[in-house]
Design a protein around this motif. Sequence first.
Motif, PDB file in Angstrom:
ATOM      1  N   GLU A 160       0.856  -1.185   0.000  1.00 41.69           N
ATOM      2  CA  GLU A 160       0.000   0.000   0.000  1.00 41.69           C
ATOM      3  C   GLU A 160       0.890   1.232   0.000  1.00 41.69           C
ATOM      4  OE1 GLU A 160      -3.913  -1.421   2.493  1.00 41.69           O
ATOM      5  OE2 GLU A 160      -2.116  -0.866   3.622  1.00 41.69           O
ATOM      6  N   THR A 161       0.568   2.205  -0.827  1.00 36.04           N
ATOM      7  CA  THR A 161       1.375   3.413  -0.870  1.00 36.04           C
ATOM      8  C   THR A 161       0.525   4.595  -1.319  1.00 36.04           C
ATOM      9  OG1 THR A 161       3.461   4.354  -1.672  1.00 36.04           O
ATOM     10  CG2 THR A 161       2.154   3.085  -3.259  1.00 36.04           C
ATOM     11  N   TYR A 162       1.132   5.770  -1.394  1.00 32.10           N
ATOM     12  CA  TYR A 162       0.405   6.953  -1.860  1.00 32.10           C
ATOM     13  C   TYR A 162       1.380   7.886  -2.564  1.00 32.10           C
ATOM     14  CZ  TYR A 162       2.362   9.252   2.279  1.00 32.10           C
ATOM     15  OH  TYR A 162       3.220   9.759   3.214  1.00 32.10           O
ATOM     16  N   GLY A 163       0.821   8.811  -3.336  1.00 26.55           N
ATOM     17  CA  GLY A 163       1.642   9.763  -4.071  1.00 26.55           C
ATOM     18  C   GLY A 163       0.792  10.842  -4.700  1.00 26.55           C
ATOM     19  N   LYS A 164       1.444  11.672  -5.496  1.00 30.67           N
ATOM     20  CA  LYS A 164       0.746  12.793  -6.130  1.00 30.67           C
ATOM     21  C   LYS A 164      -0.304  12.303  -7.112  1.00 30.67           C
ATOM     22  CE  LYS A 164       2.945  15.167  -9.243  1.00 30.67           C
ATOM     23  NZ  LYS A 164       3.920  16.072  -9.915  1.00 30.67           N
ATOM     24  N   ASP A 165       0.052  11.285  -7.899  1.00 35.18           N
ATOM     25  CA  ASP A 165      -0.876  10.704  -8.859  1.00 35.18           C
ATOM     26  C   ASP A 165      -0.399   9.294  -9.200  1.00 35.18           C
ATOM     27  OD1 ASP A 165       1.218  10.997 -10.828  1.00 35.18           O
ATOM     28  OD2 ASP A 165       0.608  13.084 -11.045  1.00 35.18           O
ATOM     29  N   LYS A 166      -1.194   8.592  -9.997  1.00 39.68           N
ATOM     30  CA  LYS A 166      -0.888   7.198 -10.329  1.00 39.68           C
ATOM     31  C   LYS A 166       0.451   7.078 -11.045  1.00 39.68           C
ATOM     32  CE  LYS A 166      -2.698   3.190 -12.835  1.00 39.68           C
ATOM     33  NZ  LYS A 166      -3.805   2.671 -13.696  1.00 39.68           N
ATOM     34  N   GLU A 167       0.712   7.993 -11.974  1.00 38.12           N
ATOM     35  CA  GLU A 167       1.947   7.927 -12.767  1.00 38.12           C
ATOM     36  C   GLU A 167       3.180   8.115 -11.881  1.00 38.12           C
ATOM     37  OE1 GLU A 167      -0.764   9.721 -13.571  1.00 38.12           O
ATOM     38  OE2 GLU A 167      -1.429   8.310 -15.136  1.00 38.12           O
ATOM     39  N   GLU A 194      -8.758   8.790  -3.658  1.00 40.73           N
ATOM     40  CA  GLU A 194      -8.068  10.075  -3.714  1.00 40.73           C
ATOM     41  C   GLU A 194      -8.564  10.913  -2.543  1.00 40.73           C
ATOM     42  OE1 GLU A 194      -8.093  12.020  -7.503  1.00 40.73           O
ATOM     43  OE2 GLU A 194      -8.198  10.118  -8.597  1.00 40.73           O
ATOM     44  N   ARG A 195      -7.595  11.415  -1.761  1.00 42.48           N
ATOM     45  CA  ARG A 195      -7.956  12.137  -0.542  1.00 42.48           C
ATOM     46  C   ARG A 195      -6.889  13.171  -0.226  1.00 42.48           C
ATOM     47  NH1 ARG A 195      -6.604   9.846   4.359  1.00 42.48           N
ATOM     48  NH2 ARG A 195      -6.593   7.803   3.334  1.00 42.48           N
ATOM     49  N   GLU A 196      -7.321  14.408   0.038  1.00 46.14           N
ATOM     50  CA  GLU A 196      -6.412  15.494   0.447  1.00 46.14           C
ATOM     51  C   GLU A 196      -5.248  15.639  -0.526  1.00 46.14           C
ATOM     52  OE1 GLU A 196      -5.297  14.508   4.393  1.00 46.14           O
ATOM     53  OE2 GLU A 196      -7.269  14.931   5.255  1.00 46.14           O
ATOM     54  N   ASP A 197      -5.580  15.720  -1.806  1.00 41.49           N
ATOM     55  CA  ASP A 197      -4.580  15.913  -2.866  1.00 41.49           C
ATOM     56  C   ASP A 197      -3.578  14.775  -2.984  1.00 41.49           C
ATOM     57  OD1 ASP A 197      -5.706  18.388  -3.541  1.00 41.49           O
ATOM     58  OD2 ASP A 197      -4.509  19.415  -2.012  1.00 41.49           O
TER      59      ASP A 197
END
Length: 276
Positions: A160-167, A194-197
């Motif tokens: 599980e991870t997160y970032g600015k966008d999928k790319e 998508e949450r809080e940018d």
Amino acid sequence: MANIGVIFYIEGLGNDRKALERAIEQVVKELKEETAIEVKRVNTEDIIENQEEGELLKYSAMIEAELEGSFSEIVRATLKYSPVVVEVLKPGRLEITAKELMKILGDVSLFMGKLMDQFGGLAAYPPLDQLPKPRIGYTEDEIEEFIVDERNIRYQFVIETYGKDKETIEETIMKAFYLEGCKINKFVVQVQEEREDKVYALVAAELLSSFETLMQLTAKYAPVAISILEPEIIDVTASELQNVLTDLAGFVHELVHRPLKKRLIEHDTIKFEISK
């Protein structure tokens, strides 16, 4: 599977001699009460006072413990006691089934995941912009060569991870896996929300790497799922085992000592500011 014999060198550090004495006594007590592993001996060295100016932790002491047990129990003890060094005494070589290794990896992931929830993540890299995009996909002949000739393990790895966008997530994780020493056979990013940018996603990859890289990657990323595809039996040398156990202990040590290091650095900075 043969039992593993090791020596743990467990370091105690502190600014208060009495507090350090009590901490050392507690660790020794817990070692002697272990039932899942055989504790052959436990020796403690005298507490040393560091005379160097500017040393953050004034007192130190070392515990030397010789232990013997199964691979899974030695890993558990490594995570619990986080020795600064692990010396493997035996065997010279170890064969682990894929099923047993997956269970151990699951235990490592669960343990490290709880620590990272409390103290923050472990995976940190230099800027990856200049790295080329890694190759994705290999032929079955190439994969067989990696496994037979290079002693690689083929496995599926989900984080599980997160970032600015999928790319951005895709590029960052691909390059991170490559930097860790993995060959990437398959790679998929699935956006969850998508949450809080920020974009939160699952990354699923089929990777090939050494035993050491697999263990390190599991400790750093705490995957939500992992499955070893091949080989069915993993051959591990004493040197590889020693490196892996020392690395695992180092990761735990780094996380649990973060708050202390932060307080000490802040305290040292305050002293510096006052004395200017």
